[in-house]
Design a protein around this motif. Structure first.
Motif, PDB file in Angstrom:
ATOM      1  N   SER A  77      73.576  63.970  48.108  1.00 11.48           N
ATOM      2  CA  SER A  77      73.089  64.376  46.788  1.00 11.48           C
ATOM      3  C   SER A  77      72.990  65.894  46.786  1.00 11.48           C
ATOM      4  N   ALA A  78      72.783  66.477  45.613  1.00 12.67           N
ATOM      5  CA  ALA A  78      72.734  67.936  45.518  1.00 12.67           C
ATOM      6  C   ALA A  78      71.535  68.501  46.283  1.00 12.67           C
ATOM      7  N   ARG A  79      70.408  67.819  46.180  1.00  7.79           N
ATOM      8  CA  ARG A  79      69.209  68.342  46.851  1.00  7.79           C
ATOM      9  C   ARG A  79      69.309  68.183  48.365  1.00  7.79           C
ATOM     10  N   TRP A  80      69.820  67.034  48.837  1.00  3.88           N
ATOM     11  CA  TRP A  80      70.017  66.897  50.273  1.00  3.88           C
ATOM     12  C   TRP A  80      71.027  67.922  50.778  1.00  3.88           C
ATOM     13  N   ALA A  81      72.076  68.176  50.021  1.00  2.00           N
ATOM     14  CA  ALA A  81      73.072  69.168  50.426  1.00  2.00           C
ATOM     15  C   ALA A  81      72.453  70.559  50.508  1.00  2.00           C
ATOM     16  N   GLU A 217      61.338  66.684  44.959  1.00  2.00           N
ATOM     17  CA  GLU A 217      62.012  65.530  44.391  1.00  2.00           C
ATOM     18  C   GLU A 217      62.653  64.648  45.446  1.00  2.00           C
ATOM     19  N   THR A 218      62.946  65.189  46.629  1.00  2.00           N
ATOM     20  CA  THR A 218      63.673  64.431  47.648  1.00  2.00           C
ATOM     21  C   THR A 218      62.718  63.606  48.504  1.00  2.00           C
ATOM     22  N   ILE A 219      61.747  64.262  49.122  1.00  2.33           N
ATOM     23  CA  ILE A 219      60.671  63.574  49.837  1.00  2.33           C
ATOM     24  C   ILE A 219      59.397  63.841  49.044  1.00  2.33           C
ATOM     25  N   ARG A 220      58.903  62.834  48.390  1.00  2.00           N
ATOM     26  CA  ARG A 220      57.779  63.029  47.463  1.00  2.00           C
ATOM     27  C   ARG A 220      56.525  62.359  48.026  1.00  2.00           C
ATOM     28  N   ILE A 221      55.438  63.107  48.024  1.00  2.00           N
ATOM     29  CA  ILE A 221      54.122  62.580  48.400  1.00  2.00           C
ATOM     30  C   ILE A 221      53.179  62.873  47.241  1.00  2.00           C
ATOM     31  N   THR A 222      52.640  61.843  46.647  1.00  2.00           N
ATOM     32  CA  THR A 222      51.742  62.023  45.518  1.00  2.00           C
ATOM     33  C   THR A 222      50.371  62.480  45.997  1.00  2.00           C
ATOM     34  N   VAL A 229      61.113  58.343  49.514  1.00  2.94           N
ATOM     35  CA  VAL A 229      62.261  59.146  49.915  1.00  2.94           C
ATOM     36  C   VAL A 229      63.427  58.823  48.992  1.00  2.94           C
ATOM     37  N   LYS A 230      64.087  59.880  48.486  1.00  2.00           N
ATOM     38  CA  LYS A 230      65.303  59.718  47.704  1.00  2.00           C
ATOM     39  C   LYS A 230      66.460  59.441  48.658  1.00  2.00           C
ATOM     40  N   LEU A 231      67.079  58.285  48.577  1.00  2.00           N
ATOM     41  CA  LEU A 231      68.118  57.887  49.518  1.00  2.00           C
ATOM     42  C   LEU A 231      69.449  58.546  49.170  1.00  2.00           C
ATOM     43  N   PRO A 232      70.254  58.910  50.172  1.00  2.00           N
ATOM     44  CA  PRO A 232      71.609  59.395  49.893  1.00  2.00           C
ATOM     45  C   PRO A 232      72.443  58.303  49.223  1.00  2.00           C
ATOM     46  N   ALA A 233      73.490  58.698  48.540  1.00  2.00           N
ATOM     47  CA  ALA A 233      74.304  57.746  47.772  1.00  2.00           C
ATOM     48  C   ALA A 233      74.866  56.609  48.631  1.00  2.00           C
ATOM     49  N   PRO A 234      75.390  56.849  49.846  1.00  2.00           N
ATOM     50  CA  PRO A 234      75.920  55.718  50.626  1.00  2.00           C
ATOM     51  C   PRO A 234      74.851  54.727  51.090  1.00  2.00           C
ATOM     52  N   LEU A 235      73.574  55.110  51.057  1.00  2.05           N
ATOM     53  CA  LEU A 235      72.500  54.223  51.507  1.00  2.05           C
ATOM     54  C   LEU A 235      71.625  53.762  50.348  1.00  2.05           C
ATOM     55  N   ALA A 236      72.155  53.830  49.142  1.00  6.51           N
ATOM     56  CA  ALA A 236      71.355  53.452  47.967  1.00  6.51           C
ATOM     57  C   ALA A 236      70.992  51.973  47.971  1.00  6.51           C
ATOM     58  N   TYR A 246      63.168  54.951  48.152  1.00  2.00           N
ATOM     59  CA  TYR A 246      62.567  53.982  49.060  1.00  2.00           C
ATOM     60  C   TYR A 246      61.088  54.341  49.193  1.00  2.00           C
ATOM     61  N   LEU A 247      60.226  53.401  48.874  1.00  2.63           N
ATOM     62  CA  LEU A 247      58.780  53.597  48.909  1.00  2.63           C
ATOM     63  C   LEU A 247      58.230  52.993  50.190  1.00  2.63           C
ATOM     64  N   LEU A 248      57.564  53.819  50.987  1.00  2.00           N
ATOM     65  CA  LEU A 248      57.019  53.367  52.258  1.00  2.00           C
ATOM     66  C   LEU A 248      55.668  52.687  52.057  1.00  2.00           C
ATOM     67  N   ASP A 249      55.368  51.781  52.965  1.00  2.00           N
ATOM     68  CA  ASP A 249      54.061  51.123  52.929  1.00  2.00           C
ATOM     69  C   ASP A 249      52.948  52.051  53.407  1.00  2.00           C
ATOM     70  N   ALA A 250      53.283  52.960  54.312  1.00  2.00           N
ATOM     71  CA  ALA A 250      52.270  53.859  54.877  1.00  2.00           C
ATOM     72  C   ALA A 250      51.886  54.922  53.854  1.00  2.00           C
ATOM     73  N   THR A 251      50.629  55.336  53.909  1.00  2.00           N
ATOM     74  CA  THR A 251      50.121  56.415  53.053  1.00  2.00           C
ATOM     75  C   THR A 251      49.812  57.639  53.913  1.00  2.00           C
ATOM     76  N   VAL A 252      49.758  58.784  53.245  1.00  2.33           N
ATOM     77  CA  VAL A 252      49.545  60.066  53.922  1.00  2.33           C
ATOM     78  C   VAL A 252      48.201  60.616  53.491  1.00  2.33           C
ATOM     79  N   ALA A 253      47.437  61.119  54.463  1.00  2.00           N
ATOM     80  CA  ALA A 253      46.142  61.747  54.176  1.00  2.00           C
ATOM     81  C   ALA A 253      45.973  62.924  55.126  1.00  2.00           C
ATOM     82  N   PHE A 254      46.322  64.115  54.673  1.00  2.00           N
ATOM     83  CA  PHE A 254      46.218  65.306  55.506  1.00  2.00           C
ATOM     84  C   PHE A 254      44.742  65.659  55.681  1.00  2.00           C
ATOM     85  N   LYS A 255      44.262  65.560  56.910  1.00  2.00           N
ATOM     86  CA  LYS A 255      42.869  65.893  57.183  1.00  2.00           C
ATOM     87  C   LYS A 255      42.636  67.398  57.176  1.00  2.00           C
ATOM     88  N   HIS A 256      43.590  68.126  57.724  1.00  2.00           N
ATOM     89  CA  HIS A 256      43.466  69.578  57.801  1.00  2.00           C
ATOM     90  C   HIS A 256      44.138  70.206  56.590  1.00  2.00           C
TER      91      HIS A 256
END
Length: 544
Positions: A77-81, A217-222, A229-236, A246-256
């Motif tokens: 994709s353009a952003r991955w490139a 837009e490519t790796i998004r953390i709300t 993660v925005k998947l490349p075209a061959p792995l859509a 692709y939405l992961l089950d794990a969540t992120v919580a930056f402590k620092h």
């Protein structure tokens, strides 16, 4: 004193320009499989792009960059490139700087060997005349002449690569690549090595974009910690959410710095992310990084307005001493030890803990600046400089000057403490000469490193390292110059004698104290006129 080199001026080290925080991803088996497949696919694209960039060398321009980016866009994709090509340029530039450093090192080694080969055998060095010592024996001279030819051959190869713009980079690391041929010495089997090799060659990094949702837009953390993660075209076909994500089950919580990160993503400001796999621990991590606005460097006078904590960096500890604005040591010396043996993670933790204790001590004293030496041992680890003293060369090689300074600057910026870098010349020698013995008491025996910390602090404050000088020997006039080496020219009453401070050290009675405080006769140095001795005769009355 003509042989002393000119000292560089002290300066306040600028603060960090970026921030990076990390959090663990507790991914499921399905999530780990998808991340590994995406990372390996993007890693193969990054490897091909780096090879193409290396072939272009110094002929690379914006047009060729656009061609490479268009080719990668069709395969991902353009952003991955954009992220891949930017990482390629950064890696090529880093290798180019390393190549320039290696060129400089080779030329310095060749010049040093040639100078020593030109001296007679056993000749002593003469620093005033600029002459180096000769080699000890004919055998050593012959071995060094062969080494000179080897260095010249290596220099010719590196110079040819420099002219052609050719760099040598191993994706995954040269050390890990060499470990493939020495698995037993590395403590790995082929399967473990292969897993680590694939993890190091993966590429799951995306640059941020201001104005886009949550800054990337490519790796998004709300702001709630949801990672997609925005998947490349061959792995859509692996997508489990809309728009090929692709939405992961794990969540992120930056402590620092979690609040600072949350403020950025809520305002849609750029945040870069990198996902990587630690095969030793069997864990996945995500690292967020962003740039900070440039902060004006604090003037050195303002940073030193409340004194300074001078620090002498050593192989196993930090020696520090607090100094007031006049350059006088206050309180007791402090030492913060660390152990640089073991793994890199252990060494980093040891340095971090020592610096944390140093910063806490600085805040307790009320000082707003730390003075350190601007050390650089890159030229001191060569065998031509220290001969066969391998132990000392290894000590210099493992001394974490760059890492310690970088970590101290970043940690001190969060505590609003300025870092002042001073010239390291003669601080240990002059500190021990002028301060170690005068500060020694039956209960306190400062080391040479403690005295060096005073020298570092005094140099940062602008004072000479030597202590206060004595007045002229013949009289009390000032025709021979200022009597002290400490008071500044603008200091008031600097020409007067030192005040006689009463107290137990002087043995005199405090003023305005006791029964005879108001009697001027009692202040006479010989004796009180009203206190007549037994040998004195009473005066006759005038009326007789």
């Amino acid at each position: 004193m003509g042989g002393l080199r000119e000292l560089a001026a002290s300066f306040v080290v600028p603060g960090p320009a970026g921030v990076a925080v990390r959090d663990r991803l507790r991914v499921s088996g399905a999530d780990a499989a998808v991340l590994a497949e995406v990372g390996m696919f993007l890693g193969s694209l990054a490897a091909g792009d780096l090879a193409e960039r290396s072939r272009q060398g110094v002929t690379h321009d914006a047009a060729s960059w656009a061609v490479r980016k268009r080719e990668l866009t069709g395969r991902s994709s353009a952003r991955w490139a954009g992220s891949i090509t930017k990482a390629t340029h950064d890696q090529w530039a880093l290798a180019r700087r390393g190549q320039a450093t290696h060129l400089s090192w080779l030329r310095g080694q060749i010049a040093s060997v040639e100078a020593r080969l030109g001296r007679p055998l056993g000749a002593k060095a003469d620093k005033r005349a600029g002459l180096v010592r000769g080699y000890a024996s004919r055998g050593v001279w012959h071995a060094k002449s062969r080494r000179l030819q080897t260095l010249k051959d290596r220099l010719a190869v590196v110079e040819a690569d420099w002219v052609a713009g050719r760099v040598r980079v191993v994706r995954g690391g040269k050390r890990l690549a060499h470990a493939r041929h020495h698995l037993e010495a590395a403590g790995l089997d082929e399967a473990a090595w292969r897993e680590r090799w694939r993890a190091e060659r993966m590429s799951l990094a995306a640059d941020g974009e201001s104005g886009k949702r949550f800054g990337n837009e490519t790796i998004r953390i709300t702001d709630t910690g949801q990672l997609s993660v925005k998947l490349p075209a061959p792995l859509a076909h692996l997508a489990n959410a809309s728009h090929g994500r692709y939405l992961l089950d794990a969540t992120v919580a930056f402590k620092h710095r979690g609040e600072e990160w949350r403020d950025r993503v809520t305002a849609n400001r750029a945040v870069a992310y990198r996902i990587h796999h630690d095969t030793v621990r069997g864990r996945w991590y995500v690292t967020a990084s962003w740039q900070r606005a440039a902060v004006p460097v604090l003037p050195i006078e303002a940073a030193l307005a409340r004194g300074v904590v001078g620090v002498d960096m050593n192989d196993d500890h930090l020696a520090c001493w607090r100094l007031d604005v006049h350059g006088n040591p206050v309180g007791e010396p402090r030492r913060y030890f660390y152990d640089l043996t073991g793994s890199s993670e252990h060494r980093d933790a040891q340095i971090r803990h020592a610096l944390t204790r140093l910063l806490h001590h600085t805040r307790r004293t009320g000082v707003a600046a730390i003075a350190i030496e601007d050390l650089d041992f890159r030229e001191g680890t060569s065998r031509e400089k220290h001969g066969r003293n391998k132990r000392f060369r290894r000590l210099l090689a493992r001394f974490p000057t760059a890492k310690l300074k970088a970590r101290l600057v970043s940690m001190a910026a969060e505590q609003d403490i300025a870092i002042v870098a001073v010239d390291p010349a003669y601080t240990s020698r002059w500190g021990a000469q002028h301060w170690q013995q005068p500060l020694t008491t039956p209960r306190r025996r400062p080391s040479r490193h403690d005295a060096a910390s005073i020298a570092v602090g005094r140099r940062a404050l602008g004072h000479p390292i030597r202590r206060r000088t004595a007045p002229p020997h013949d009289d009390q006039s000032d025709r021979r110059g200022h009597r002290t080496a400490q008071a500044r020219p603008e200091a008031r009453r600097r020409e007067e004698t030192r005040p006689h401070i009463p107290g137990p050290r002087t043995g005199c009675a405090p003023p305005d104290r006791g029964a005879k405080a108001g009697d001027q006769g009692a202040q006479h140095r010989s004796e009180h006129p009203a206190e007549q001795g037994s040998w004195q005769q009473d005066s006759l009355p005038l009326s007789l």
